[in-house]
Enzyme design. Structure first.
Site, PDB file in Angstrom:
ATOM      1  N   THR A  72       0.835  -1.209   0.000  1.00  0.00           N
ATOM      2  CA  THR A  72       0.000   0.000   0.000  1.00  0.00           C
ATOM      3  C   THR A  72       0.868   1.257   0.000  1.00  0.00           C
ATOM      4  O   THR A  72       0.629   2.189  -0.787  1.00  0.00           O
ATOM      5  CB  THR A  72      -0.944  -0.005   1.231  1.00  0.00           C
ATOM      6  OG1 THR A  72      -1.787  -1.155   1.155  1.00  0.00           O
ATOM      7  CG2 THR A  72      -1.787   1.254   1.286  1.00  0.00           C
ATOM      8  N   ALA A 202       5.728  -8.284   1.586  1.00  0.00           N
ATOM      9  CA  ALA A 202       6.352  -9.549   1.997  1.00  0.00           C
ATOM     10  C   ALA A 202       5.340 -10.580   2.500  1.00  0.00           C
ATOM     11  O   ALA A 202       5.522 -11.777   2.305  1.00  0.00           O
ATOM     12  CB  ALA A 202       7.387  -9.283   3.092  1.00  0.00           C
ATOM     13  N   THR A 239      13.675   4.961  10.173  1.00  0.00           N
ATOM     14  CA  THR A 239      14.583   3.863  10.494  1.00  0.00           C
ATOM     15  C   THR A 239      14.054   2.563   9.911  1.00  0.00           C
ATOM     16  O   THR A 239      12.878   2.237  10.075  1.00  0.00           O
ATOM     17  CB  THR A 239      14.714   3.733  12.029  1.00  0.00           C
ATOM     18  OG1 THR A 239      15.116   4.999  12.539  1.00  0.00           O
ATOM     19  CG2 THR A 239      15.724   2.670  12.414  1.00  0.00           C
ATOM     20  N   CYS A 328     -10.200  -6.768   2.025  1.00  0.00           N
ATOM     21  CA  CYS A 328     -10.381  -5.343   2.302  1.00  0.00           C
ATOM     22  C   CYS A 328     -11.796  -4.921   1.957  1.00  0.00           C
ATOM     23  O   CYS A 328     -12.268  -3.896   2.412  1.00  0.00           O
ATOM     24  CB  CYS A 328      -9.398  -4.523   1.489  1.00  0.00           C
ATOM     25  SG  CYS A 328      -7.776  -5.260   1.412  1.00  0.00           S
TER      26      CYS A 328
HETATM   27  C1  LIG Z   1      -2.548  -7.444  -0.565  1.00  0.00           C
HETATM   28  C2  LIG Z   1      -2.430  -6.629  -1.775  1.00  0.00           C
HETATM   29  C3  LIG Z   1      -2.028  -5.289  -1.722  1.00  0.00           C
HETATM   30  C4  LIG Z   1      -1.800  -4.557  -0.430  1.00  0.00           C
HETATM   31  O1  LIG Z   1      -0.851  -5.153   0.391  1.00  0.00           O
HETATM   32  P1  LIG Z   1      -0.665  -4.539   1.853  1.00  0.00           P
HETATM   33  O2  LIG Z   1       0.372  -5.389   2.469  1.00  0.00           O
HETATM   34  O3  LIG Z   1      -1.993  -4.648   2.539  1.00  0.00           O
HETATM   35  O4  LIG Z   1      -0.256  -3.132   1.703  1.00  0.00           O
HETATM   36  C5  LIG Z   1      -1.897  -4.608  -2.899  1.00  0.00           C
HETATM   37  N1  LIG Z   1      -2.138  -5.190  -4.083  1.00  0.00           N
HETATM   38  C6  LIG Z   1      -2.531  -6.473  -4.179  1.00  0.00           C
HETATM   39  C7  LIG Z   1      -2.766  -7.059  -5.532  1.00  0.00           C
HETATM   40  C8  LIG Z   1      -2.681  -7.231  -3.038  1.00  0.00           C
HETATM   41  O5  LIG Z   1      -3.081  -8.504  -3.138  1.00  0.00           O
END
Ligand SMILES: *Cc1c(COP(=O)(O)O)cnc(C)c1O
Length: 398
Positions: A72, A202, A239, A328
């Site tokens: 994000t 990650a 950091t 989400c």
């Molecule tokens: C999960 C996801 C994100 C966001 O990852 P975060 O770790 O929540 O910031 C963005 N793009 C895709 C395609 C994802 O599956």
């Protein structure tokens, strides 16, 4: 039995990754910018992690990879950085993206729209795939950025990144791809594609939550989102979370090795197909977007007459964790926007169940999940008055 089939929402940290991270909490806890042994002592492992990240996406030495808090943040930094550089301080006015991006992309683009930027949201075809020709058609003189995901989080559909990259390069427009769902599932190679910015998290490939990365091709810049110290060459102040960075590095190495990718294409795909085919034996079920061009671990299935949320509740009662689509977006009962983008009727949009596997799923788990799902469908269809009286078959509605 407990079976986790929601790996597109997040994954378990690989125990090897966890072990690798541990020393950086209570032994090697110095600030990496400090000159003493406690801080500077972390550098070899940080460098090793960075190397694993470069190798994982085949970045060239001169390219940059910035460590961030998650995809994000990376996505926001690319989209808003380009806005500042090319639109506010330049002569561009327009951004191209798709209708099925993750909310991190869509909401950032909506924000820019509220600031007067023109945004084109390209639709996907019936297979849930964005056609590269659409990008070509909509690129204009004043296009500042094309942002198209590598693989979709709901359907697993893989987009034609190489072709889109060629189109952007020919037009001289920077190309960002959200590769969060592609890394560790399919080969991601920034030298083979004309990707200029690539973002990832990650925790989608068995690393820790709260750490991600932004790849920036040599010759491309980014106005930072976070100003402060000189960390990350001034591209991202704050950091660095050394434990997380080291964990992400090893997670990348483990997820993107040729053996790991072959395992995805072999074993994991076989388990996904077994699960999917067993569900498809139930009448009036379909794979949304069809089976072609998908990441090997994902299936999004619509089961007519079975409301997605009820299904999840039933599965959860029986130890199986799944999703209706984007984690989400699933807190409210609004139809899933990705399914709506397929132009489907609203019933279809409310009956999707996403099952996403990982290398930690076993055959026994899949067999168990098949049973649980079949029983749940029978129970819920028995309860659903609309199912028996539905005027037309699910398949003919498509
Ligand atoms: C999960 C996801 C994100 C966001 O990852 P975060 O770790 O929540 O910031 C963005 N793009 C895709 C395609 C994802 O599956």
């Amino acid at each position: 039995m407990e079976v986790y089939l929601d790996n597109n929402a997040t994954t378990m940290v690989d125990p090897k990754v966890f072990e690798e991270m541990k020393p950086f909490f209570i032994e090697k806890y110095g600030n990496p910018n400090s000159l003493h042994r406690f801080g500077a002592g972390t550098h070899p492992k940080m460098l090793e992690a960075l190397n694993y990240l470069y190798e994982g996406i085949n970045a060239a030495d001169e390219d940059d990879i910035v460590i961030t808090a998650n995809a994000t943040e990376s996505i926001n930094s690319v989209i808003k950085g380009i806005w500042v550089d090319k639109i506010l301080n330049g002569d561009k006015k327009h951004i191209i993206t798709s209708e099925v991006e993750h909310p991190a992309v869509t909401a950032a683009c909506k924000f820019l729209e509220s600031q007067g930027v023109a945004v084109t949201y390209l639709p996907v075809n019936e297979q849930g795939v964005l056609e590269a020709s659409a990008v070509k058609e909509y690129i204009k003189e004043d296009t500042a950025l094309v942002s198209i995901m590598w693989a979709n989080n709901e359907t697993g559909k893989i987009f034609p990144i190489k072709e889109i990259g060629q189109i952007c390069k020919a037009a001289g427009v920077p190309f960002h791809t959200d590769a969060t769902q592609a890394i560790g599932k399919v080969k991601v190679d920034v030298q083979d594609t004309n990707v200029d910015y690539l973002t990832f998290s990650a925790h989608k490939f068995h690393g820790p939550k709260g750490v991600g990365g932004t790849y920036i091709r040599k010759g491309y810049t980014l106005t930072p989102l976070l100003h402060g110290g000189e960390q990350m060459g001034g591209l991202r102040a704050g950091t660095v979370d050394v434990a997380s960075m080291v964990g992400m590095g090893l997670a990348m190495k483990l997820a993107t090795s040729p053996i790991a990718l072959a395992h995805e294409e072999g074993h994991i795909k076989r388990l996904r197909d077994k699960l999917e085919n067993a569900i498809l034996e139930i009448p009036e079920t379909i794979v949304i977007g069809g089976k072609e061009n998908r990441t090997p671990n994902t299936t999004l299935i619509s089961i007519r007459g079975v409301e997605g949320e009820s299904m999840l509740w039933d599965l959860n009662q029986n130890g199986v964790g799944a999703s209706t689509g984007s984690a989400c977006a699933s807190e409210d009962l609004e139809a899933n926007p990705v399914m709506n983008a397929f132009g489907s009727d609203s019933e279809l949009a409310h009956t999707g169940v996403r099952l996403s596997l990982s290398r930690f799923n076993t055959e026994e788990q899949i067999d168990y999940a098949i049973n649980v799902i079949k029983n749940a469908v029978e129970r819920l269809r028995g309860l659903s008055s609309s199912y028996a009286y539905a005027p037309e078959s699910h398949k003919s509605a498509l």
